[in-house]
Design an enzyme around this catalytic site. Structure first.
Site, PDB file in Angstrom:
ATOM      1  N   SER A 124       1.147  -9.735  -0.787  1.00 44.26           N
ATOM      2  CA  SER A 124       0.826  -8.252  -0.701  1.00 44.26           C
ATOM      3  C   SER A 124       0.982  -7.600   0.630  1.00 44.26           C
ATOM      4  O   SER A 124       0.983  -6.362   0.810  1.00 44.26           O
ATOM      5  CB  SER A 124      -0.418  -8.050  -1.149  1.00 44.26           C
ATOM      6  OG  SER A 124      -1.592  -8.804  -0.382  1.00 44.26           O
TER       7      SER A 124
ATOM      8  N   LYS B 179       0.790  -1.295   0.104  1.00 43.19           N
ATOM      9  CA  LYS B 179       0.046  -0.077   0.013  1.00 43.19           C
ATOM     10  C   LYS B 179       1.014   1.454   0.022  1.00 43.19           C
ATOM     11  O   LYS B 179       0.445   2.494  -0.369  1.00 43.19           O
ATOM     12  CB  LYS B 179      -0.903   0.042   1.192  1.00 43.19           C
ATOM     13  CG  LYS B 179      -2.001  -1.152   1.214  1.00 43.19           C
ATOM     14  CD  LYS B 179      -2.985  -0.623   0.034  1.00 43.19           C
ATOM     15  CE  LYS B 179      -4.210  -1.255   0.240  1.00 43.19           C
ATOM     16  NZ  LYS B 179      -5.575  -0.853  -0.696  1.00 43.19           N
TER      17      LYS B 179
END
Lengths: 316, 316
Positions: free
Chosen positions: B302, B51
Protein backbone atom coordinates in the site's frame (compact mmCIF):
# COMPACT_ATOMS: atom_id res chain seq x y z
CA UNK A 1 28.38 -6.60 -35.38
CA UNK A 2 25.22 -7.34 -33.46
CA UNK A 3 22.08 -6.33 -35.36
CA UNK A 4 18.60 -5.37 -34.25
CA UNK A 5 17.40 -8.68 -35.73
CA UNK A 6 19.72 -10.47 -33.27
CA UNK A 7 18.08 -8.55 -30.43
CA UNK A 8 14.61 -9.47 -31.68
CA UNK A 9 15.66 -13.13 -31.85
CA UNK A 10 17.03 -12.90 -28.31
CA UNK A 11 13.82 -11.28 -27.08
CA UNK A 12 11.74 -14.17 -28.39
CA UNK A 13 14.17 -16.77 -27.00
CA UNK A 14 14.38 -15.40 -23.46
CA UNK A 15 10.76 -14.26 -23.08
CA UNK A 16 9.58 -17.32 -21.12
CA UNK A 17 12.34 -16.92 -18.52
CA UNK A 18 12.96 -13.20 -18.18
CA UNK A 19 10.62 -10.57 -16.76
CA UNK A 20 9.38 -7.64 -18.78
CA UNK A 21 10.35 -5.23 -16.00
CA UNK A 22 8.30 -2.10 -15.37
CA UNK A 23 9.15 1.37 -16.63
CA UNK A 24 9.08 3.81 -13.71
CA UNK A 25 8.78 7.58 -13.55
CA UNK A 26 9.06 10.03 -10.66
CA UNK A 27 7.93 13.63 -10.51
CA UNK A 28 10.53 14.19 -7.75
CA UNK A 29 13.31 13.02 -10.04
CA UNK A 30 12.08 14.95 -13.07
CA UNK A 31 11.78 18.17 -11.08
CA UNK A 32 15.25 17.94 -9.64
CA UNK A 33 16.90 16.77 -12.87
CA UNK A 34 14.94 19.06 -15.17
CA UNK A 35 14.55 16.12 -17.56
CA UNK A 36 11.49 13.88 -17.94
CA UNK A 37 13.05 10.45 -17.31
CA UNK A 38 11.77 6.92 -17.88
CA UNK A 39 13.56 4.22 -15.92
CA UNK A 40 13.77 0.58 -16.96
CA UNK A 41 13.78 -1.12 -13.56
CA UNK A 42 16.10 -4.08 -14.13
CA UNK A 43 16.72 -4.14 -10.38
CA UNK A 44 13.29 -5.82 -10.33
CA UNK A 45 14.48 -8.49 -12.79
CA UNK A 46 14.83 -12.08 -11.58
CA UNK A 47 18.29 -12.26 -10.02
CA UNK A 48 18.12 -8.54 -9.33
CA UNK A 49 19.85 -7.37 -12.53
CA UNK A 50 19.70 -7.13 -16.35
CA UNK A 51 22.38 -9.83 -16.54
CA UNK A 52 19.74 -12.54 -16.81
CA UNK A 53 18.90 -11.36 -20.33
CA UNK A 54 22.31 -12.03 -21.85
CA UNK A 55 22.98 -15.04 -19.64
CA UNK A 56 19.78 -16.80 -20.63
CA UNK A 57 20.21 -15.90 -24.31
CA UNK A 58 23.69 -17.44 -24.28
CA UNK A 59 22.94 -20.54 -22.21
CA UNK A 60 19.80 -21.39 -24.21
CA UNK A 61 21.98 -21.24 -27.33
CA UNK A 62 24.53 -23.82 -26.11
CA UNK A 63 24.18 -27.00 -28.25
CA UNK A 64 22.58 -30.01 -26.58
CA UNK A 65 25.80 -31.97 -27.17
CA UNK A 66 27.74 -29.57 -24.91
CA UNK A 67 25.28 -28.39 -22.28
CA UNK A 68 25.47 -31.61 -20.21
CA UNK A 69 28.99 -30.71 -19.04
CA UNK A 70 27.63 -27.58 -17.44
CA UNK A 71 28.63 -23.93 -17.61
CA UNK A 72 31.27 -21.74 -15.99
CA UNK A 73 31.47 -17.97 -15.63
CA UNK A 74 33.64 -15.32 -13.96
CA UNK A 75 31.81 -12.41 -12.40
CA UNK A 76 31.73 -9.99 -9.49
CA UNK A 77 28.17 -11.08 -8.80
CA UNK A 78 25.24 -10.29 -11.05
CA UNK A 79 26.45 -12.28 -14.04
CA UNK A 80 27.21 -15.18 -11.68
CA UNK A 81 23.68 -15.24 -10.34
CA UNK A 82 22.25 -14.93 -13.86
CA UNK A 83 24.34 -17.87 -15.13
CA UNK A 84 23.30 -19.97 -12.12
CA UNK A 85 19.64 -19.29 -12.93
CA UNK A 86 20.17 -19.92 -16.65
CA UNK A 87 21.93 -23.22 -15.88
CA UNK A 88 18.94 -24.16 -13.75
CA UNK A 89 16.63 -23.64 -16.73
CA UNK A 90 18.64 -26.26 -18.64
CA UNK A 91 19.09 -28.45 -15.59
CA UNK A 92 22.89 -28.35 -15.54
CA UNK A 93 25.62 -27.36 -13.10
CA UNK A 94 27.06 -23.83 -12.94
CA UNK A 95 30.55 -23.02 -11.62
CA UNK A 96 31.13 -19.35 -10.82
CA UNK A 97 34.54 -17.73 -10.45
CA UNK A 98 34.05 -14.70 -8.20
CA UNK A 99 36.51 -12.14 -6.77
CA UNK A 100 37.10 -12.40 -3.03
CA UNK A 101 35.85 -8.82 -2.58
CA UNK A 102 32.54 -9.41 -4.39
CA UNK A 103 29.59 -8.23 -2.28
CA UNK A 104 28.65 -10.93 0.20
CA UNK A 105 25.01 -10.55 -0.73
CA UNK A 106 25.81 -11.42 -4.34
CA UNK A 107 27.82 -14.47 -3.32
CA UNK A 108 25.03 -15.66 -1.02
CA UNK A 109 22.39 -15.16 -3.70
CA UNK A 110 24.50 -17.05 -6.23
CA UNK A 111 24.86 -19.95 -3.79
CA UNK A 112 21.11 -19.89 -3.18
CA UNK A 113 20.64 -20.33 -6.94
CA UNK A 114 22.66 -23.60 -6.68
CA UNK A 115 25.80 -22.11 -8.18
CA UNK A 116 29.19 -23.52 -7.10
CA UNK A 117 31.60 -20.69 -6.31
CA UNK A 118 35.39 -20.52 -6.75
CA UNK A 119 36.88 -17.45 -5.08
CA UNK A 120 39.97 -15.64 -6.41
CA UNK A 121 42.06 -12.58 -5.49
CA UNK A 122 40.95 -9.75 -7.81
CA UNK A 123 44.21 -7.83 -7.42
CA UNK A 124 46.59 -10.77 -7.99
CA UNK A 125 44.89 -13.44 -10.08
CA UNK A 126 43.38 -13.39 -13.56
CA UNK A 127 39.73 -14.40 -13.37
CA UNK A 128 39.53 -15.09 -17.08
CA UNK A 129 42.41 -17.54 -16.84
CA UNK A 130 40.76 -19.36 -13.92
CA UNK A 131 37.47 -19.50 -15.82
CA UNK A 132 39.20 -20.90 -18.90
CA UNK A 133 41.05 -23.49 -16.78
CA UNK A 134 37.79 -24.73 -15.23
CA UNK A 135 36.25 -24.86 -18.71
CA UNK A 136 39.20 -26.85 -20.06
CA UNK A 137 39.26 -29.30 -17.12
CA UNK A 138 35.51 -30.00 -16.98
CA UNK A 139 34.36 -29.41 -20.54
CA UNK A 140 31.93 -26.81 -19.18
CA UNK A 141 30.98 -24.01 -21.57
CA UNK A 142 32.37 -20.63 -20.57
CA UNK A 143 29.62 -18.00 -20.44
CA UNK A 144 31.38 -14.67 -21.10
CA UNK A 145 30.21 -11.77 -18.95
CA UNK A 146 29.85 -9.23 -21.77
CA UNK A 147 32.16 -9.62 -24.74
CA UNK A 148 30.06 -11.90 -26.94
CA UNK A 149 27.37 -11.23 -29.52
CA UNK A 150 24.77 -13.44 -27.80
CA UNK A 151 25.32 -11.65 -24.49
CA UNK A 152 25.15 -8.25 -26.15
CA UNK A 153 21.98 -9.16 -28.05
CA UNK A 154 20.36 -10.39 -24.84
CA UNK A 155 21.20 -7.19 -22.94
CA UNK A 156 19.85 -5.14 -25.83
CA UNK A 157 16.34 -6.45 -25.12
CA UNK A 158 16.22 -4.12 -22.10
CA UNK A 159 16.37 -0.99 -24.29
CA UNK A 160 14.03 -2.57 -26.83
CA UNK A 161 11.35 -3.02 -24.16
CA UNK A 162 12.02 0.39 -22.65
CA UNK A 163 11.74 2.35 -25.91
CA UNK A 164 8.66 0.36 -26.94
CA UNK A 165 6.97 1.85 -23.86
CA UNK A 166 8.38 5.37 -23.87
CA UNK A 167 8.11 6.14 -27.56
CA UNK A 168 10.38 8.90 -28.89
CA UNK A 169 12.86 10.32 -26.34
CA UNK A 170 15.86 12.61 -26.73
CA UNK A 171 18.40 10.32 -25.07
CA UNK A 172 19.15 6.83 -23.82
CA UNK A 173 21.51 6.65 -20.84
CA UNK A 174 23.22 3.39 -19.85
CA UNK A 175 25.98 2.37 -17.43
CA UNK A 176 29.33 1.17 -18.73
CA UNK A 177 31.34 -1.69 -17.25
CA UNK A 178 32.41 -4.20 -19.85
CA UNK A 179 30.05 -2.55 -22.29
CA UNK A 180 27.69 -5.45 -22.93
CA UNK A 181 24.57 -3.61 -21.79
CA UNK A 182 25.46 -0.38 -23.59
CA UNK A 183 26.43 -2.12 -26.86
CA UNK A 184 23.17 -4.03 -26.98
CA UNK A 185 21.04 -1.08 -25.88
CA UNK A 186 22.72 1.33 -28.32
CA UNK A 187 22.11 -1.14 -31.15
CA UNK A 188 18.43 -1.38 -30.25
CA UNK A 189 18.03 2.35 -29.70
CA UNK A 190 19.63 3.51 -32.93
CA UNK A 191 17.57 0.98 -34.89
CA UNK A 192 14.31 2.00 -33.24
CA UNK A 193 14.93 5.76 -33.07
CA UNK A 194 17.73 6.80 -35.45
CA UNK A 195 17.76 10.35 -34.04
CA UNK A 196 18.21 9.34 -30.39
CA UNK A 197 21.39 10.31 -28.56
CA UNK A 198 23.01 7.48 -26.61
CA UNK A 199 25.24 8.07 -23.59
CA UNK A 200 27.39 5.64 -21.64
CA UNK A 201 28.16 6.43 -17.99
CA UNK A 202 31.02 5.12 -15.87
CA UNK A 203 32.56 6.04 -12.50
CA UNK A 204 35.33 8.68 -12.62
CA UNK A 205 37.57 6.17 -10.87
CA UNK A 206 36.89 3.49 -13.51
CA UNK A 207 37.18 5.66 -16.61
CA UNK A 208 38.69 3.09 -18.97
CA UNK A 209 35.96 3.76 -21.53
CA UNK A 210 36.37 7.54 -21.52
CA UNK A 211 40.14 7.09 -21.97
CA UNK A 212 39.69 4.45 -24.67
CA UNK A 213 37.19 6.47 -26.71
CA UNK A 214 39.49 9.51 -26.51
CA UNK A 215 42.50 7.44 -27.55
CA UNK A 216 40.59 5.71 -30.34
CA UNK A 217 41.74 2.33 -29.04
CA UNK A 218 41.33 0.06 -26.05
CA UNK A 219 43.11 1.47 -22.96
CA UNK A 220 43.52 -0.68 -19.84
CA UNK A 221 43.63 0.91 -16.39
CA UNK A 222 44.81 -0.63 -13.09
CA UNK A 223 42.07 -2.55 -11.20
CA UNK A 224 39.73 0.34 -10.39
CA UNK A 225 38.43 1.10 -6.92
CA UNK A 226 34.80 2.20 -7.08
CA UNK A 227 31.71 1.50 -5.01
CA UNK A 228 30.10 0.45 -8.31
CA UNK A 229 31.37 -3.12 -8.05
CA UNK A 230 29.68 -4.17 -11.29
CA UNK A 231 31.65 -1.61 -13.30
CA UNK A 232 35.19 -2.59 -12.33
CA UNK A 233 36.23 -4.20 -15.62
CA UNK A 234 39.64 -2.55 -16.33
CA UNK A 235 39.18 -2.23 -20.10
CA UNK A 236 36.55 -2.23 -22.83
CA UNK A 237 35.79 -5.53 -24.55
CA UNK A 238 37.08 -6.38 -28.01
CA UNK A 239 33.54 -6.91 -29.28
CA UNK A 240 31.87 -4.12 -27.33
CA UNK A 241 34.44 -1.39 -28.01
CA UNK A 242 33.83 -0.92 -31.75
CA UNK A 243 30.05 -0.97 -31.21
CA UNK A 244 30.25 1.74 -28.55
CA UNK A 245 32.75 3.67 -30.64
CA UNK A 246 30.37 3.65 -33.60
CA UNK A 247 26.97 4.11 -31.95
CA UNK A 248 27.45 6.01 -28.68
CA UNK A 249 27.41 9.80 -28.74
CA UNK A 250 29.47 10.34 -25.61
CA UNK A 251 30.87 8.69 -22.49
CA UNK A 252 30.13 10.54 -19.24
CA UNK A 253 31.72 10.04 -15.82
CA UNK A 254 30.18 10.46 -12.36
CA UNK A 255 31.88 10.77 -8.97
CA UNK A 256 31.59 8.28 -6.12
CA UNK A 257 29.67 10.89 -4.14
CA UNK A 258 27.20 11.41 -6.97
CA UNK A 259 26.65 7.66 -7.23
CA UNK A 260 25.96 7.28 -3.50
CA UNK A 261 23.62 10.29 -3.41
CA UNK A 262 21.70 8.88 -6.36
CA UNK A 263 21.33 5.50 -4.66
CA UNK A 264 19.87 7.30 -1.62
CA UNK A 265 17.58 9.46 -3.79
CA UNK A 266 16.19 6.43 -5.61
CA UNK A 267 15.68 4.67 -2.29
CA UNK A 268 14.07 7.59 -0.51
CA UNK A 269 12.03 9.26 -3.26
CA UNK A 270 11.41 6.50 -5.79
CA UNK A 271 11.09 3.63 -3.29
CA UNK A 272 13.41 1.30 -5.17
CA UNK A 273 16.60 -0.44 -4.09
CA UNK A 274 19.34 0.21 -6.63
CA UNK A 275 22.96 -0.90 -6.33
CA UNK A 276 25.69 1.67 -6.99
CA UNK A 277 26.46 0.27 -10.45
CA UNK A 278 22.75 0.39 -11.22
CA UNK A 279 22.51 4.07 -10.30
CA UNK A 280 25.25 5.61 -12.47
CA UNK A 281 22.97 6.32 -15.45
CA UNK A 282 20.45 8.01 -13.15
CA UNK A 283 23.32 9.90 -11.48
CA UNK A 284 24.44 11.38 -14.80
CA UNK A 285 20.93 12.73 -15.37
CA UNK A 286 20.33 13.87 -11.79
CA UNK A 287 23.63 15.75 -11.61
CA UNK A 288 23.23 17.54 -14.92
CA UNK A 289 25.93 15.70 -16.86
CA UNK A 290 23.95 15.42 -20.11
CA UNK A 291 24.56 18.08 -22.77
CA UNK A 292 21.97 20.87 -23.19
CA UNK A 293 18.87 20.21 -25.29
CA UNK A 294 17.91 16.88 -23.70
CA UNK A 295 14.35 17.19 -22.34
CA UNK A 296 13.34 13.53 -22.19
CA UNK A 297 15.51 10.55 -21.36
CA UNK A 298 15.27 6.80 -21.02
CA UNK A 299 17.67 5.25 -18.52
CA UNK A 300 18.47 1.74 -17.43
CA UNK A 301 18.48 0.97 -13.69
CA UNK A 302 20.75 -2.02 -14.18
CA UNK A 303 20.58 -3.82 -10.84
CA UNK A 304 19.53 -3.82 -7.20
CA UNK A 305 21.91 -6.17 -5.41
CA UNK A 306 23.15 -3.73 -2.80
CA UNK A 307 25.71 -4.61 -0.19
CA UNK A 308 24.30 -2.51 2.66
CA UNK A 309 27.51 -2.61 4.70
CA UNK A 310 29.54 -1.34 1.76
CA UNK A 311 27.00 1.41 1.10
CA UNK A 312 27.08 2.56 4.72
CA UNK A 313 30.89 2.69 4.66
CA UNK A 314 30.78 5.06 1.66
CA UNK A 315 28.06 7.22 3.24
CA UNK A 316 30.68 8.00 5.89
CA UNK B 1 -22.96 0.76 -0.69
CA UNK B 2 -20.19 1.39 -3.17
CA UNK B 3 -20.67 -0.50 -6.45
CA UNK B 4 -18.25 -1.71 -9.09
CA UNK B 5 -19.72 0.93 -11.39
CA UNK B 6 -18.56 3.59 -8.89
CA UNK B 7 -15.06 2.13 -9.09
CA UNK B 8 -15.13 2.18 -12.89
CA UNK B 9 -16.24 5.82 -12.80
CA UNK B 10 -13.44 6.63 -10.37
CA UNK B 11 -10.91 4.83 -12.58
CA UNK B 12 -11.83 6.98 -15.56
CA UNK B 13 -11.84 10.17 -13.46
CA UNK B 14 -8.43 9.70 -11.84
CA UNK B 15 -6.61 8.12 -14.81
CA UNK B 16 -4.87 11.34 -15.98
CA UNK B 17 -3.41 11.99 -12.51
CA UNK B 18 -2.71 8.59 -10.98
CA UNK B 19 -0.15 6.01 -12.10
CA UNK B 20 -1.09 2.54 -13.20
CA UNK B 21 1.51 1.02 -10.87
CA UNK B 22 3.32 -2.18 -11.86
CA UNK B 23 2.41 -5.67 -10.69
CA UNK B 24 5.51 -7.36 -9.28
CA UNK B 25 6.39 -10.98 -8.64
CA UNK B 26 9.33 -12.63 -6.93
CA UNK B 27 10.45 -16.23 -7.09
CA UNK B 28 12.17 -15.74 -3.70
CA UNK B 29 8.88 -14.67 -2.14
CA UNK B 30 6.84 -17.42 -3.78
CA UNK B 31 9.29 -20.11 -2.70
CA UNK B 32 9.35 -19.01 0.90
CA UNK B 33 5.59 -18.37 1.14
CA UNK B 34 4.54 -21.41 -0.88
CA UNK B 35 2.03 -19.18 -2.66
CA UNK B 36 2.39 -17.61 -6.10
CA UNK B 37 1.86 -13.93 -5.24
CA UNK B 38 1.22 -10.87 -7.40
CA UNK B 39 1.96 -7.53 -5.75
CA UNK B 40 0.34 -4.25 -6.72
CA UNK B 41 3.19 -1.83 -6.02
CA UNK B 42 1.38 1.24 -4.74
CA UNK B 43 4.60 2.27 -3.01
CA UNK B 44 5.60 3.34 -6.52
CA UNK B 45 2.47 5.53 -6.82
CA UNK B 46 2.90 9.31 -6.94
CA UNK B 47 3.06 10.39 -3.29
CA UNK B 48 4.35 6.93 -2.38
CA UNK B 49 0.98 5.36 -1.53
CA UNK B 50 -2.44 4.24 -2.82
CA UNK B 51 -4.01 7.22 -1.02
CA UNK B 52 -3.75 9.36 -4.15
CA UNK B 53 -6.50 7.27 -5.77
CA UNK B 54 -9.24 8.12 -3.27
CA UNK B 55 -7.93 11.60 -2.63
CA UNK B 56 -7.97 12.58 -6.29
CA UNK B 57 -11.35 10.93 -6.85
CA UNK B 58 -12.83 12.96 -3.99
CA UNK B 59 -11.14 16.29 -4.73
CA UNK B 60 -11.99 16.16 -8.44
CA UNK B 61 -15.64 15.65 -7.38
CA UNK B 62 -15.84 18.81 -5.23
CA UNK B 63 -18.17 21.30 -6.97
CA UNK B 64 -16.56 24.33 -8.60
CA UNK B 65 -18.59 26.58 -6.28
CA UNK B 66 -16.80 25.11 -3.22
CA UNK B 67 -13.31 24.21 -4.38
CA UNK B 68 -12.00 27.78 -4.29
CA UNK B 69 -12.05 27.75 -0.48
CA UNK B 70 -9.56 24.88 -0.50
CA UNK B 71 -9.49 21.50 1.20
CA UNK B 72 -8.57 20.18 4.64
CA UNK B 73 -7.71 16.66 5.80
CA UNK B 74 -6.51 14.85 8.91
CA UNK B 75 -3.94 12.13 8.39
CA UNK B 76 -0.84 10.44 9.78
CA UNK B 77 0.85 11.11 6.48
CA UNK B 78 -0.02 9.38 3.23
CA UNK B 79 -3.54 10.80 2.96
CA UNK B 80 -2.12 14.23 3.74
CA UNK B 81 0.37 14.05 0.90
CA UNK B 82 -2.34 12.71 -1.45
CA UNK B 83 -4.70 15.57 -0.60
CA UNK B 84 -1.91 18.11 -1.08
CA UNK B 85 -1.23 16.70 -4.55
CA UNK B 86 -4.95 16.54 -5.39
CA UNK B 87 -5.41 20.16 -4.27
CA UNK B 88 -2.52 21.09 -6.55
CA UNK B 89 -4.36 19.54 -9.51
CA UNK B 90 -7.26 21.92 -8.86
CA UNK B 91 -4.96 24.81 -7.99
CA UNK B 92 -6.26 25.32 -4.44
CA UNK B 93 -4.82 25.36 -0.92
CA UNK B 94 -4.63 22.22 1.26
CA UNK B 95 -4.51 22.31 5.06
CA UNK B 96 -3.40 19.05 6.68
CA UNK B 97 -4.00 18.12 10.31
CA UNK B 98 -1.26 15.66 11.27
CA UNK B 99 -0.39 13.91 14.57
CA UNK B 100 2.82 15.11 16.23
CA UNK B 101 4.25 11.58 16.02
CA UNK B 102 3.65 11.20 12.28
CA UNK B 103 6.82 10.08 10.49
CA UNK B 104 9.00 13.11 9.78
CA UNK B 105 9.50 11.92 6.21
CA UNK B 106 5.75 12.06 5.62
CA UNK B 107 5.48 15.56 7.08
CA UNK B 108 8.41 16.77 4.99
CA UNK B 109 6.96 15.26 1.82
CA UNK B 110 3.56 16.84 2.54
CA UNK B 111 5.21 20.24 2.97
CA UNK B 112 7.14 19.71 -0.26
CA UNK B 113 3.76 19.20 -1.96
CA UNK B 114 2.77 22.73 -0.78
CA UNK B 115 0.49 21.45 1.98
CA UNK B 116 0.06 23.59 5.12
CA UNK B 117 0.37 21.43 8.25
CA UNK B 118 -1.36 21.78 11.63
CA UNK B 119 0.16 19.44 14.23
CA UNK B 120 -1.86 17.89 17.08
CA UNK B 121 -1.26 15.49 19.98
CA UNK B 122 -2.52 12.07 18.86
CA UNK B 123 -3.03 10.81 22.39
CA UNK B 124 -4.88 13.86 23.76
CA UNK B 125 -6.64 15.70 20.94
CA UNK B 126 -9.32 14.62 18.46
CA UNK B 127 -8.00 15.07 14.93
CA UNK B 128 -11.46 14.84 13.41
CA UNK B 129 -12.66 17.71 15.60
CA UNK B 130 -9.66 19.86 14.58
CA UNK B 131 -10.26 19.06 10.93
CA UNK B 132 -13.92 19.96 11.21
CA UNK B 133 -13.07 23.21 12.99
CA UNK B 134 -10.69 24.25 10.21
CA UNK B 135 -13.36 23.35 7.66
CA UNK B 136 -15.98 25.41 9.49
CA UNK B 137 -13.70 28.44 9.93
CA UNK B 138 -12.34 28.55 6.37
CA UNK B 139 -15.10 27.01 4.32
CA UNK B 140 -12.59 24.43 3.09
CA UNK B 141 -13.99 21.06 2.09
CA UNK B 142 -13.01 18.25 4.45
CA UNK B 143 -11.49 15.31 2.56
CA UNK B 144 -12.18 12.25 4.73
CA UNK B 145 -9.30 9.77 4.99
CA UNK B 146 -11.36 6.64 4.36
CA UNK B 147 -14.99 6.70 5.44
CA UNK B 148 -16.64 8.04 2.29
CA UNK B 149 -17.95 6.39 -0.86
CA UNK B 150 -15.81 8.50 -3.20
CA UNK B 151 -12.67 7.63 -1.24
CA UNK B 152 -13.58 3.95 -1.15
CA UNK B 153 -14.36 3.88 -4.88
CA UNK B 154 -11.01 5.55 -5.63
CA UNK B 155 -9.04 3.04 -3.56
CA UNK B 156 -10.91 0.17 -5.23
CA UNK B 157 -9.23 1.04 -8.52
CA UNK B 158 -6.02 -0.52 -7.15
CA UNK B 159 -7.60 -3.98 -7.00
CA UNK B 160 -9.35 -3.44 -10.32
CA UNK B 161 -6.02 -2.82 -12.06
CA UNK B 162 -4.32 -5.64 -10.19
CA UNK B 163 -6.89 -8.31 -11.04
CA UNK B 164 -7.07 -7.13 -14.65
CA UNK B 165 -3.42 -8.13 -14.88
CA UNK B 166 -3.34 -11.29 -12.78
CA UNK B 167 -6.52 -12.93 -14.04
CA UNK B 168 -8.09 -15.51 -11.72
CA UNK B 169 -6.42 -15.90 -8.31
CA UNK B 170 -7.45 -17.69 -5.13
CA UNK B 171 -7.22 -14.72 -2.79
CA UNK B 172 -6.88 -10.96 -2.51
CA UNK B 173 -5.00 -9.73 0.56
CA UNK B 174 -5.21 -6.10 1.71
CA UNK B 175 -4.12 -4.12 4.78
CA UNK B 176 -6.71 -2.74 7.18
CA UNK B 177 -6.52 0.66 8.85
CA UNK B 178 -9.71 2.64 8.45
CA UNK B 179 -10.87 0.12 5.89
CA UNK B 180 -11.07 2.39 2.85
CA UNK B 181 -8.63 0.41 0.74
CA UNK B 182 -10.07 -2.96 1.73
CA UNK B 183 -13.70 -1.91 1.19
CA UNK B 184 -12.97 -0.62 -2.28
CA UNK B 185 -10.73 -3.53 -3.22
CA UNK B 186 -13.18 -6.14 -1.89
CA UNK B 187 -15.97 -4.51 -3.92
CA UNK B 188 -13.87 -4.65 -7.08
CA UNK B 189 -12.61 -8.18 -6.43
CA UNK B 190 -15.98 -9.80 -5.72
CA UNK B 191 -17.45 -8.12 -8.80
CA UNK B 192 -14.61 -9.24 -11.05
CA UNK B 193 -14.07 -12.71 -9.56
CA UNK B 194 -17.07 -13.82 -7.48
CA UNK B 195 -15.23 -16.91 -6.21
CA UNK B 196 -12.19 -15.02 -4.89
CA UNK B 197 -11.48 -15.02 -1.15
CA UNK B 198 -10.71 -11.60 0.31
CA UNK B 199 -8.63 -11.14 3.46
CA UNK B 200 -7.98 -8.03 5.52
CA UNK B 201 -4.77 -7.83 7.53
CA UNK B 202 -4.02 -5.62 10.54
CA UNK B 203 -1.32 -5.47 13.23
CA UNK B 204 -2.00 -7.59 16.34
CA UNK B 205 -1.58 -4.43 18.38
CA UNK B 206 -4.19 -2.57 16.32
CA UNK B 207 -6.81 -5.31 16.09
CA UNK B 208 -9.94 -3.15 16.16
CA UNK B 209 -11.22 -4.81 12.99
CA UNK B 210 -10.76 -8.37 14.23
CA UNK B 211 -12.57 -7.43 17.46
CA UNK B 212 -15.33 -5.60 15.60
CA UNK B 213 -15.98 -8.39 13.10
CA UNK B 214 -16.10 -10.90 15.96
CA UNK B 215 -18.48 -8.69 17.95
CA UNK B 216 -20.65 -7.98 14.91
CA UNK B 217 -20.40 -4.25 15.61
CA UNK B 218 -17.87 -1.43 15.65
CA UNK B 219 -15.47 -1.80 18.60
CA UNK B 220 -13.09 1.05 19.47
CA UNK B 221 -9.68 0.33 21.02
CA UNK B 222 -7.31 2.75 22.79
CA UNK B 223 -4.90 4.58 20.43
CA UNK B 224 -2.85 1.62 19.20
CA UNK B 225 0.93 1.48 19.27
CA UNK B 226 2.24 -0.19 16.14
CA UNK B 227 5.12 0.47 13.78
CA UNK B 228 2.50 0.45 11.02
CA UNK B 229 1.70 4.13 11.44
CA UNK B 230 -0.83 4.14 8.64
CA UNK B 231 -2.98 1.54 10.39
CA UNK B 232 -3.49 3.27 13.73
CA UNK B 233 -7.16 4.24 13.28
CA UNK B 234 -8.74 3.02 16.56
CA UNK B 235 -12.00 1.79 15.04
CA UNK B 236 -13.59 0.74 11.76
CA UNK B 237 -15.45 3.38 9.78
CA UNK B 238 -19.25 3.59 9.66
CA UNK B 239 -19.24 3.26 5.87
CA UNK B 240 -16.37 0.77 5.59
CA UNK B 241 -17.47 -1.60 8.38
CA UNK B 242 -20.62 -3.01 6.74
CA UNK B 243 -18.80 -3.44 3.41
CA UNK B 244 -15.99 -5.39 5.05
CA UNK B 245 -18.49 -7.35 7.14
CA UNK B 246 -20.36 -8.38 4.00
CA UNK B 247 -17.56 -8.98 1.50
CA UNK B 248 -14.43 -9.96 3.41
CA UNK B 249 -13.84 -13.62 4.21
CA UNK B 250 -11.61 -13.09 7.24
CA UNK B 251 -9.49 -10.59 9.14
CA UNK B 252 -5.94 -11.74 9.90
CA UNK B 253 -3.43 -10.22 12.33
CA UNK B 254 0.36 -10.07 12.10
CA UNK B 255 2.94 -9.31 14.78
CA UNK B 256 5.26 -6.31 14.85
CA UNK B 257 8.19 -8.68 14.31
CA UNK B 258 6.54 -10.23 11.26
CA UNK B 259 5.89 -6.77 9.82
CA UNK B 260 9.51 -5.66 10.26
CA UNK B 261 10.89 -8.91 8.83
CA UNK B 262 8.64 -8.54 5.80
CA UNK B 263 9.78 -4.95 5.23
CA UNK B 264 13.37 -6.21 5.25
CA UNK B 265 12.55 -9.15 2.96
CA UNK B 266 10.87 -6.87 0.42
CA UNK B 267 13.85 -4.51 0.59
CA UNK B 268 16.50 -7.17 0.34
CA UNK B 269 14.98 -9.71 -2.02
CA UNK B 270 12.40 -7.75 -4.01
CA UNK B 271 14.38 -4.47 -4.16
CA UNK B 272 11.44 -2.29 -3.17
CA UNK B 273 11.03 0.14 -0.28
CA UNK B 274 7.82 -0.63 1.59
CA UNK B 275 6.63 1.09 4.74
CA UNK B 276 5.48 -1.10 7.64
CA UNK B 277 1.78 -0.44 6.94
CA UNK B 278 2.41 -1.34 3.32
CA UNK B 279 3.94 -4.68 4.22
CA UNK B 280 1.22 -6.24 6.41
CA UNK B 281 -0.60 -7.96 3.53
CA UNK B 282 2.67 -9.45 2.33
CA UNK B 283 3.50 -10.43 5.93
CA UNK B 284 0.29 -12.43 6.24
CA UNK B 285 1.21 -14.41 3.12
CA UNK B 286 4.91 -14.78 3.95
CA UNK B 287 4.22 -16.01 7.48
CA UNK B 288 1.59 -18.58 6.50
CA UNK B 289 -1.43 -16.79 7.93
CA UNK B 290 -3.77 -17.60 5.04
CA UNK B 291 -6.01 -20.66 5.35
CA UNK B 292 -5.02 -23.84 3.46
CA UNK B 293 -6.00 -24.18 -0.20
CA UNK B 294 -4.71 -20.78 -1.34
CA UNK B 295 -2.16 -21.33 -4.10
CA UNK B 296 -2.25 -17.95 -5.82
CA UNK B 297 -2.74 -14.56 -4.24
CA UNK B 298 -2.94 -10.91 -5.21
CA UNK B 299 -1.74 -8.47 -2.55
CA UNK B 300 -1.57 -4.71 -2.26
CA UNK B 301 1.74 -3.12 -1.25
CA UNK B 302 0.00 0.00 0.00
CA UNK B 303 2.85 2.46 0.50
CA UNK B 304 6.57 3.13 0.66
CA UNK B 305 7.01 6.17 2.87
CA UNK B 306 9.36 4.62 5.38
CA UNK B 307 10.72 6.48 8.36
CA UNK B 308 14.19 4.90 8.43
CA UNK B 309 14.90 5.97 12.01
CA UNK B 310 11.67 4.38 13.22
CA UNK B 311 12.42 1.19 11.32
CA UNK B 312 15.92 0.94 12.79
CA UNK B 313 14.53 1.41 16.30
CA UNK B 314 12.20 -1.57 15.81
CA UNK B 315 14.96 -3.70 14.27
CA UNK B 316 16.70 -3.41 17.64
Amino acid sequence: MVTFADIETAAARIAPHVKRTPVLTSDWFDQRAGIRTFFKAENLQTGGAFKLRGGVNFVLSIPDADIGRGVVAFSSGNHAQAVAIAAGIRGVKATLVMPDDAPKSKMAATRARSGEIIVFDRLKEDREAIGRRVAAETGATLVPPFDHELIIAGQGTAAKELLEETGQVDALVVCLGGGGLLSGCATAAKAMQPGIKVFGVEPETANDWALSIKAGQIVEIPPPNTIADGLRAPKPGKVTFPIVQKLVDDVITVSEQEIVETVMFLLDKMKIVVEPSGAVAAAAILFGKLPPGINTAAAIISGGNVDWELLRSFEG
